[in-house]
Design a protein around this motif. Structure first.
Motif, mmCIF file in Angstrom:
data_model
loop_
_atom_site.group_PDB
_atom_site.id
_atom_site.type_symbol
_atom_site.label_atom_id
_atom_site.label_comp_id
_atom_site.label_asym_id
_atom_site.label_seq_id
_atom_site.Cartn_x
_atom_site.Cartn_y
_atom_site.Cartn_z
ATOM 1 N N ALA A 98 -16.049 11.319 6.603
ATOM 2 C CA ALA A 98 -17.236 10.614 7.085
ATOM 3 C C ALA A 98 -17.200 10.438 8.598
ATOM 4 O O ALA A 98 -18.235 10.547 9.273
ATOM 5 N N TYR A 99 -16.029 10.181 9.145
ATOM 6 C CA TYR A 99 -15.911 10.046 10.600
ATOM 7 C C TYR A 99 -16.235 11.367 11.293
ATOM 8 O O TYR A 99 -16.909 11.384 12.329
ATOM 9 N N ALA A 100 -15.777 12.458 10.707
ATOM 10 C CA ALA A 100 -16.074 13.772 11.288
ATOM 11 C C ALA A 100 -17.573 14.054 11.273
ATOM 12 O O ALA A 100 -18.148 14.520 12.261
ATOM 13 N N PHE A 101 -18.247 13.763 10.158
ATOM 14 C CA PHE A 101 -19.678 14.027 10.067
ATOM 15 C C PHE A 101 -20.508 13.056 10.905
ATOM 16 O O PHE A 101 -21.610 13.399 11.337
ATOM 17 N N ALA A 102 -20.000 11.862 11.133
ATOM 18 C CA ALA A 102 -20.774 10.860 11.862
ATOM 19 C C ALA A 102 -20.563 10.925 13.370
ATOM 20 O O ALA A 102 -21.476 10.601 14.139
ATOM 21 N N ARG A 103 -19.384 11.346 13.811
ATOM 22 C CA ARG A 103 -19.062 11.231 15.227
ATOM 23 C C ARG A 103 -18.746 12.564 15.918
ATOM 24 O O ARG A 103 -19.025 12.717 17.107
ATOM 25 N N LEU A 104 -18.177 13.515 15.209
ATOM 26 C CA LEU A 104 -17.758 14.751 15.853
ATOM 27 C C LEU A 104 -18.908 15.755 15.904
ATOM 28 O O LEU A 104 -19.854 15.689 15.112
ATOM 29 N N ARG A 105 -18.817 16.677 16.829
ATOM 30 C CA ARG A 105 -19.795 17.747 16.966
ATOM 31 C C ARG A 105 -19.093 19.077 16.758
ATOM 32 O O ARG A 105 -18.136 19.398 17.448
ATOM 33 N N PHE A 106 -19.592 19.845 15.796
ATOM 34 C CA PHE A 106 -19.031 21.170 15.539
ATOM 35 C C PHE A 106 -20.123 22.027 14.911
ATOM 36 O O PHE A 106 -21.068 21.512 14.303
ATOM 37 N N PRO A 107 -20.038 23.350 15.048
ATOM 38 C CA PRO A 107 -21.089 24.241 14.537
ATOM 39 C C PRO A 107 -21.243 24.124 13.023
ATOM 40 O O PRO A 107 -20.256 24.085 12.281
#
Length: 282
Positions: A98-107
């Motif tokens: 959830a942290y990756a989907f909410a805060r990180l930017r990736f293709p």
């Protein structure tokens, strides 16, 4: 004072609201009354007066007798082990995803998130046969790992969605201040996001714990050894060849419910707060 702000100064409205809530509570608690009454009856009284709510003689020893009749403590331990390990796993992996989907930017983040959520549309009964084949190939049949891993996977998408919506409500200014102090992704996740997300984590934990604790299908399919049974399976197998001792079975059911009641009451404040705040972006 709070009720006056919410409903005004009209006492009739407050009375109607509390009356509706009281009646609704009684309707919700109503089905438990026959269960409690049956657990306190003798077997003979149960056969003669099956529909009476008030026992003629209250037998508290039924709760002691059920522990002597079936290995209920063993079932409790197996269920607690599976439930808490699965809940801990779901909270760990779902919060990180959830942290990756909410805060990180990736293709491809949005596409991957939609595909991840699409797994929630597939009922667990449909994937039961493939999961059984996987567990058999990994030699995990008749182990508690065969219960933990599939449910962990099934609850992962839901947990990720729930926590992602909550993480989006946390101001980014807090993380930007941590970045200026030299805090990395892991530090921001552990020191800022997780402490502020206790309501959502408690909500997900209660949902997962209830789902695993009450699961009957997976223990029935994957477990063969009686000593490894969980509460739901053990109580379901508590049947005689001719008749069922319903008073002892209901006593065992009450015992199996009590830990979840205690867990819900302990986390009620966080649970209600998490339900209220999840999905509100401010």
């Amino acid at each position: 004072m709070r009720n006056r702000k919410l409903y005004g100064d009209t006492p009739g409205i407050v009375f109607v609201v509390y009356a509706i809530l009281s009646i609704s509570s009684l309707l919700m608690f109503g089905p438990f009354l026959p269960v409690i009454a049956t657990s306190l009856k003798s077997y003979s009284e149960l056969m003669l007066r099956p529909f009476s709510i008030i026992p003629q003689k209250v037998l508290w020893r039924n709760y002691l007798e059920v522990f002597q009749t079936i290995p209920l403590l063993e079932y409790l331990w197996n269920t607690a082990k599976v439930s808490f390990l699965c809940t801990g796993g779901v909270l760990t992996t779902s919060s990180m995803a959830a942290y990756a989907f909410a805060r990180l930017r990736f293709p491809g983040k949005n596409v991957l998130f939609v595909l991840y959520l699409a797994t929630m549309m597939v009922p667990g009964q449909i994937t039961l046969v493939p999961v059984f084949i996987l567990m058999r190939n990994f030699r995990l049949i008749d182990t508690h790992a065969s219960l933990i891993l599939p449910i962990w996977g099934l609850m992962g998408a839901y947990g990720t969605f729930l926590l992602r919506q909550f993480f989006l409500t946390i101001p980014r200014d807090l993380e930007e201040a941590a970045i200026l102090d030299g805090c990395g992704y892991l530090g921001r996740f552990c020191r800022i996001i997780l402490p502020l997300s206790r309501p959502a984590l408690a909500t997900l934990g209660i949902f997962t714990l209830l789902s695993v604790w009450n699961n009957y299908l997976y223990p029935l399919v994957f477990l063969n050894t009686p000593a490894k049974r969980t509460l739901t399976l053990g109580l379901a197998m508590f049947r005689g060849d001719v008749d069922v001792q319903w008073n002892l079975l209901m006593a065992g059911t009450i015992v199996s419910i009590l830990p979840m009641v205690v867990a819900f009451l302990a986390a009620q404040r966080y649970f209600v707060e998490g339900i209220t705040l999840t999905g509100l972006k401010g």
